[in-house]
Design a protein around this motif. Structure first.
Motif, PDB file in Angstrom:
ATOM      1  N   LEU A   1       0.849  -1.183   0.000  1.00 34.54           N
ATOM      2  CA  LEU A   1       0.000   0.000   0.000  1.00 34.54           C
ATOM      3  C   LEU A   1       0.890   1.240   0.000  1.00 34.54           C
TER       4      LEU A   1
ATOM      5  N   ILE B   1      -1.619  -1.513  -4.262  1.00 30.07           N
ATOM      6  CA  ILE B   1      -2.753  -0.619  -4.026  1.00 30.07           C
ATOM      7  C   ILE B   1      -2.160   0.784  -3.941  1.00 30.07           C
TER       8      ILE B   1
ATOM      9  N   ASP C   1      -2.446   4.758  -4.206  1.00 33.35           N
ATOM     10  CA  ASP C   1      -3.434   5.827  -4.065  1.00 33.35           C
ATOM     11  C   ASP C   1      -2.781   6.985  -3.299  1.00 33.35           C
TER      12      ASP C   1
ATOM     13  N   ALA D   1      -8.184  -0.041   2.622  1.00 37.19           N
ATOM     14  CA  ALA D   1      -7.531  -0.674   1.468  1.00 37.19           C
ATOM     15  C   ALA D   1      -7.259  -2.148   1.720  1.00 37.19           C
TER      16      ALA D   1
ATOM     17  N   LEU E   1     -11.545   4.320  -1.749  1.00 36.06           N
ATOM     18  CA  LEU E   1     -11.264   4.744  -0.377  1.00 36.06           C
ATOM     19  C   LEU E   1     -12.156   5.943  -0.064  1.00 36.06           C
TER      20      LEU E   1
END
Length: 348
Positions: free
Chosen positions: A47, A69, A71, A85, A200
């Motif tokens: 992440l 992931i 973001d 997440a 999210l």
């Protein structure tokens, strides 16, 4: 919940400032053992923001798949977006086992996620294996096979508990850094890369980071040291640690300590070995003035060679030591330092 839907072993690959933490590779190493017993594969879940470059390294250390992931909300660790997440990943991909490092981040993230996916979590594990539960078959009770058996110290390290989660998935555990061993790096090995983009949703549990202050320290990470010269309360005083520092300098080693030393304010917490400190695996571990309580030995008993120096010949540390010297450390340590210095000089 249909347990049959859940397959594979997944690990949370922690990164900070786009640099993977060592616990990520340790978890992959253990996940490989578990996956081999289950006939499945290993997935590393990363992440963050702009993290695509981390996939190759995870592949080289044994990940079969890497789920990215990526973001902007995940650039810096915050509980809520990270929990959303990782929860979304579990709900979508349904891993049978989910491992998280028992770091400051993992100890916050793991329990939060386990609650959201309605499963259990065993914290601070020191051993993981696949086996039967109950451990011993009992008449009238079904014994389930291929369960994750999670072992952790309990009651201050005075006993060991083995815990299973037979009725819920995934089976989740946080694992102490330094306990599991990473696989050798296999240059050029590639993992299958999957980009997963869950939604999210910002809510009132999102915190705003106003400023990040990085702690600047010259303290060496004792988990990376090949030679540790560790002192306990028996060293006598903070000034007396100069004897240990001189020995460590000759050997190219690092000074560490027991909890009693930290509690007395003689050394910082970063140097503590043991159940409430760090788990270490150096090539050589000197235990000087350390009695050898189970809480301490739990953090260093996997060292290649353990050398104990203690005036008490009945000290428990001698039970785990490869070599032991009974006597006054104030005489033994300086003599040992000078002998090693002379021997090393003769070789050069």
């Amino acid at each position: 919940m249909s347990l049959e839907e859940y397959k594979g072993v997944a690990i949370f690959a922690q990164q900070v400032d786009n640099k993977l933490s060592s616990i990520a590779f340790e978890l992959i190493g253990k996940a490989h053992e578990l996956a081999a017993d289950l006939g499945t594969d290993v997935t590393a879940v990363v992440l963050g923001k702009d993290i695509a470059g981390l996939a190759d390294k995870l592949g080289e250390y044994g990940a079969d798949k890497v789920v990215l992931i990526d973001d902007p909300a995940l650039e810096t660790y915050r509980t809520e977006p990270y929990a959303q997440a990782l929860t979304a990943y579990i709900n979508e991909y349904k891993p049978e086992i989910m491992l998280v490092g028992a770091t400051a981040i993992g100890r916050d993230l793991g329990p939060t996620v386990s609650a959201r996916v309605k499963t259990g979590l065993t914290a601070d594990c020191t051993s993981l294996e696949i086996g039967d539960f109950p451990l011993v078959a009992k008449e009238g009770q079904e014994q389930k096979h291929n369960q994750l058996l999670m072992t952790r110290p309990a009651f201050g390290g005075n006993t060991i508990a083995t815990i299973a989660c037979p009725d819920n998935r995934p089976q989740m555990a946080t694992v102490r850094p330094g306990v599991m061993q990473k696989l050798p790096k296999e240059a050029g090995r590639k993992a299958e890369v999957i980009n997963f983009k869950p939604e999210l949703k910002e809510n009132n549990r999102f915190v705003e980071i106003l400023n990040i202050v990085k702690n600047v320290t010259n303290t060496v990470d004792i988990m990376d040291a090949k030679i540790l010269v560790s002192g306990g309360r028996g060293v006598g005083s903070p000034e007396n640690f100069k004897l240990l520092e001189d020995l460590a300098e000759v050997l190219g080693g690092t000074v560490s300590c027991s909890r009693a030393v930290v509690d007395s304010g003689w050394k910082p917490k970063d140097l503590q070995v043991g159940q409430t400190g760090k788990t270490v695996r150096p090539n050589v571990y000197f235990a000087i003035g350390i009695s050898g309580a189970i809480q301490h030995t739990a953090g260093m008993e996997e060292s290649d060679i353990i050398i104990a120096i203690n005036k008490d010949e009945t000290a428990p540390i001698f039970d785990v030591a490869d070599y032991g010297i009974v006597g006054d450390l104030n005489k033994i340590v300086p003599a040992l330092t000078e002998a090693l210095k002379a021997e090393l000089a003769a070789q050069n």
